[in-house]
Each structure stands twice: as C-alpha cells, then as structure tokens.
Design a protein around this motif. Sequence first.
Motif, PDB file in Angstrom:
ATOM      1  N   ALA A 145       0.817  -1.210   0.000  1.00 31.49           N
ATOM      2  CA  ALA A 145       0.000   0.000   0.000  1.00 31.49           C
ATOM      3  C   ALA A 145       0.853   1.262   0.000  1.00 31.49           C
ATOM      4  N   TYR A 146       1.968   1.226   0.727  1.00 33.78           N
ATOM      5  CA  TYR A 146       2.818   2.412   0.842  1.00 33.78           C
ATOM      6  C   TYR A 146       4.014   2.384  -0.104  1.00 33.78           C
ATOM      7  N   ARG A 147       3.960   1.484  -1.077  1.00 31.35           N
ATOM      8  CA  ARG A 147       4.981   1.413  -2.137  1.00 31.35           C
ATOM      9  C   ARG A 147       6.390   1.288  -1.549  1.00 31.35           C
ATOM     10  N   VAL A 148       6.508   0.485  -0.504  1.00 29.88           N
ATOM     11  CA  VAL A 148       7.790   0.314   0.179  1.00 29.88           C
ATOM     12  C   VAL A 148       8.584  -0.804  -0.488  1.00 29.88           C
ATOM     13  N   TYR A 149       9.870  -0.585  -0.631  1.00 32.25           N
ATOM     14  CA  TYR A 149      10.755  -1.639  -1.112  1.00 32.25           C
ATOM     15  C   TYR A 149      11.235  -2.452   0.085  1.00 32.25           C
ATOM     16  N   ALA A 150      11.059  -3.774   0.031  1.00 36.23           N
ATOM     17  CA  ALA A 150      11.541  -4.651   1.097  1.00 36.23           C
ATOM     18  C   ALA A 150      11.861  -6.010   0.488  1.00 36.23           C
ATOM     19  N   ARG A 151      13.058  -6.514   0.777  1.00 38.34           N
ATOM     20  CA  ARG A 151      13.491  -7.784   0.192  1.00 38.34           C
ATOM     21  C   ARG A 151      14.365  -8.541   1.175  1.00 38.34           C
ATOM     22  N   LYS A 152      14.059  -9.822   1.347  1.00 38.68           N
ATOM     23  CA  LYS A 152      14.831 -10.690   2.233  1.00 38.68           C
ATOM     24  C   LYS A 152      16.122 -11.113   1.546  1.00 38.68           C
ATOM     25  N   VAL A 153      17.244 -10.964   2.252  1.00 37.18           N
ATOM     26  CA  VAL A 153      18.549 -11.321   1.696  1.00 37.18           C
ATOM     27  C   VAL A 153      19.139 -12.445   2.540  1.00 37.18           C
ATOM     28  N   ALA A 154      19.260 -13.615   1.948  1.00 36.82           N
ATOM     29  CA  ALA A 154      19.733 -14.788   2.672  1.00 36.82           C
ATOM     30  C   ALA A 154      21.212 -14.674   3.012  1.00 36.82           C
ATOM     31  N   GLY A 155      21.571 -15.145   4.207  1.00 39.74           N
ATOM     32  CA  GLY A 155      22.961 -15.195   4.633  1.00 39.74           C
ATOM     33  C   GLY A 155      23.379 -16.632   4.880  1.00 39.74           C
ATOM     34  N   ASP A 157      23.901 -20.146   7.125  1.00 39.67           N
ATOM     35  CA  ASP A 157      23.274 -20.938   8.195  1.00 39.67           C
ATOM     36  C   ASP A 157      21.856 -20.461   8.531  1.00 39.67           C
ATOM     37  N   GLY A 158      21.109 -20.053   7.507  1.00 40.77           N
ATOM     38  CA  GLY A 158      19.722 -19.644   7.711  1.00 40.77           C
ATOM     39  C   GLY A 158      19.530 -18.204   8.151  1.00 40.77           C
ATOM     40  N   ALA A 159      20.607 -17.505   8.401  1.00 37.84           N
ATOM     41  CA  ALA A 159      20.499 -16.094   8.794  1.00 37.84           C
ATOM     42  C   ALA A 159      20.078 -15.252   7.585  1.00 37.84           C
ATOM     43  N   TYR A 160      19.527 -14.090   7.859  1.00 31.83           N
ATOM     44  CA  TYR A 160      19.156 -13.210   6.760  1.00 31.83           C
ATOM     45  C   TYR A 160      19.061 -11.763   7.254  1.00 31.83           C
ATOM     46  N   THR A 161      19.130 -10.857   6.299  1.00 33.68           N
ATOM     47  CA  THR A 161      18.882  -9.445   6.556  1.00 33.68           C
ATOM     48  C   THR A 161      17.747  -9.002   5.645  1.00 33.68           C
ATOM     49  N   MET A 162      17.313  -7.764   5.815  1.00 32.43           N
ATOM     50  CA  MET A 162      16.251  -7.212   4.977  1.00 32.43           C
ATOM     51  C   MET A 162      16.744  -5.926   4.318  1.00 32.43           C
ATOM     52  N   ASP A 163      16.720  -5.896   3.003  1.00 32.99           N
ATOM     53  CA  ASP A 163      16.903  -4.634   2.288  1.00 32.99           C
ATOM     54  C   ASP A 163      15.557  -3.918   2.298  1.00 32.99           C
ATOM     55  N   HIS A 164      15.555  -2.617   2.557  1.00 34.30           N
ATOM     56  CA  HIS A 164      14.268  -1.921   2.615  1.00 34.30           C
ATOM     57  C   HIS A 164      14.452  -0.424   2.396  1.00 34.30           C
ATOM     58  N   SER A 165      13.350   0.238   2.095  1.00 32.52           N
ATOM     59  CA  SER A 165      13.359   1.693   1.929  1.00 32.52           C
ATOM     60  C   SER A 165      13.822   2.348   3.221  1.00 32.52           C
ATOM     61  N   ALA A 166      14.570   3.438   3.086  1.00 34.05           N
ATOM     62  CA  ALA A 166      15.135   4.093   4.271  1.00 34.05           C
ATOM     63  C   ALA A 166      14.484   5.423   4.599  1.00 34.05           C
ATOM     64  N   SER A 167      13.521   5.857   3.804  1.00 28.70           N
ATOM     65  CA  SER A 167      12.877   7.152   4.038  1.00 28.70           C
ATOM     66  C   SER A 167      11.777   7.056   5.082  1.00 28.70           C
ATOM     67  N   VAL A 168      11.500   8.177   5.732  1.00 33.04           N
ATOM     68  CA  VAL A 168      10.352   8.305   6.621  1.00 33.04           C
ATOM     69  C   VAL A 168       9.224   8.929   5.809  1.00 33.04           C
ATOM     70  N   TYR A 169       8.065   8.290   5.814  1.00 29.41           N
ATOM     71  CA  TYR A 169       6.914   8.771   5.063  1.00 29.41           C
ATOM     72  C   TYR A 169       6.121   9.752   5.923  1.00 29.41           C
ATOM     73  N   LEU A 170       5.721  10.863   5.350  1.00 32.72           N
ATOM     74  CA  LEU A 170       4.949  11.875   6.065  1.00 32.72           C
ATOM     75  C   LEU A 170       3.515  11.903   5.542  1.00 32.72           C
ATOM     76  N   LEU A 171       2.552  11.846   6.464  1.00 35.07           N
ATOM     77  CA  LEU A 171       1.137  11.868   6.108  1.00 35.07           C
ATOM     78  C   LEU A 171       0.448  13.028   6.816  1.00 35.07           C
ATOM     79  N   ASP A 172      -0.533  13.625   6.151  1.00 34.31           N
ATOM     80  CA  ASP A 172      -1.278  14.694   6.794  1.00 34.31           C
ATOM     81  C   ASP A 172      -2.397  14.117   7.652  1.00 34.31           C
ATOM     82  N   SER A 173      -3.252  14.977   8.196  1.00 32.07           N
ATOM     83  CA  SER A 173      -4.288  14.526   9.126  1.00 32.07           C
ATOM     84  C   SER A 173      -5.405  13.746   8.446  1.00 32.07           C
TER      85      SER A 173
END
Length: 201
Positions: A145-155, A157-173
């Motif tokens: 819904a918020y057009r966010v980029y997020a992707r699981k990156v395997a490491g 022994d089963g470990a992983y990190t997440m690539d994701h958007s780094a911006s803060v989204y601002l919404l009005d009232s």
Amino acid sequence: MTRSGLRTLRGALWAAVAVVGASVVWFVAFDNGGENGIITADVGGPFTLIDQSGATVTEATLQGHPSALFFGYTFCPDVCPTTLSDLTVWLAALGAEADKLRVYFITVDPERDTQEQIASYLEAFDPRITGLTGKKEAVDQAIKAYRVYARKVAGEDGAYTMDHSASVYLLDSKANFVGTVDYQEDTDAVLAKLRRLIAAS
C-alpha cells in the motif's frame, strides 16, 4: 535510416519511457506547491496490523493527526536504529508540537518482529513511537500500500537481513501522503518539514 524506421524507433523509445515512468513512485516535496504547500501522491491504502501492546491499528487510525511512518526491522544493523534515534531527537526538538504528531515503526520482518520483540526494541527510543507488526500477509499488504521496497537477503546458516526503503513517510491529518524525510537528512530541514506538516494538519 528511413523515415518509417525513425518513426518505429521513436515509438519504441516512448513506450520504454512510459513503462519506466509507470514503475516509479514520485515522492513529492513540500515546496512544490499545492494547498498549504503540500501535494499528495498515490501512496497508502487499507491495512490491519497490531501495535506493541496488542491493539489493532488500521489505515483509519492514521486519520485526525499528522503521521510519520518508518518501515524497518528490529534486527537491522544500522539504518533502523539510526533513524529511530533521529526520530527520538526530532520529537524532543519539536517540544509540545510533537504531541500532535504520531510516529509509527512498521516492521518489514514479521517473521522475527513479534509484538513482544518490537515492544522490547522500542524501549530504547521515544515512548511516543508506536511499533506495528502482524502476520506476513498483513505486513505485505501495508508494504504494498505504501509502495515500500523490502526484500529478504539470505545469509549463512539460515540467517538473513532485509533490504528496505530508508525514508520516513509523512502523512497529513487525512492520512494523505505528502512527502518524505531522507535517511540522515539535515536536522534543521527535517524539523522545518515536520513543523509545516503539523501546522497544516
């Protein structure tokens, strides 16, 4: 090249531009005009998540006050703790105005970010920051819904990190998307954006 060949090439180029343009989310800055200097964009939509206390939070919860949304995860090594620390500083700098702004930390990693995990993690930051999680399908719906980029990156022994958007989204009232704060943006510029957002809401 013949005239018909040029027309064909020109048509192909315009088609490529249209495809690329359709896939881009344009984040609109405050100073580009519009009512109260704010232009909305087609970002946002229905979602149902829970906060760190177990309360249900939906898109309707975002109505009636300006909001700042940050998508990340508690196992993030750098961007997330840095941004949440920045948000804590900004809230303090806003003084009494900060009480008019709601801040949400929405996980992109529901597999590990349970309600309890988020509650524990957010104890290190301003208590006014609300953490949101849920089942993977519910989190994926919010991400979409918020057009966010997020992707699981395997490491290893089963470990992983997440690539994701780094911006803060601002919404009005009205829960309309009105702009972003970039990762490690100048503090004075950020506070100016937040004060304009609060004043206009």
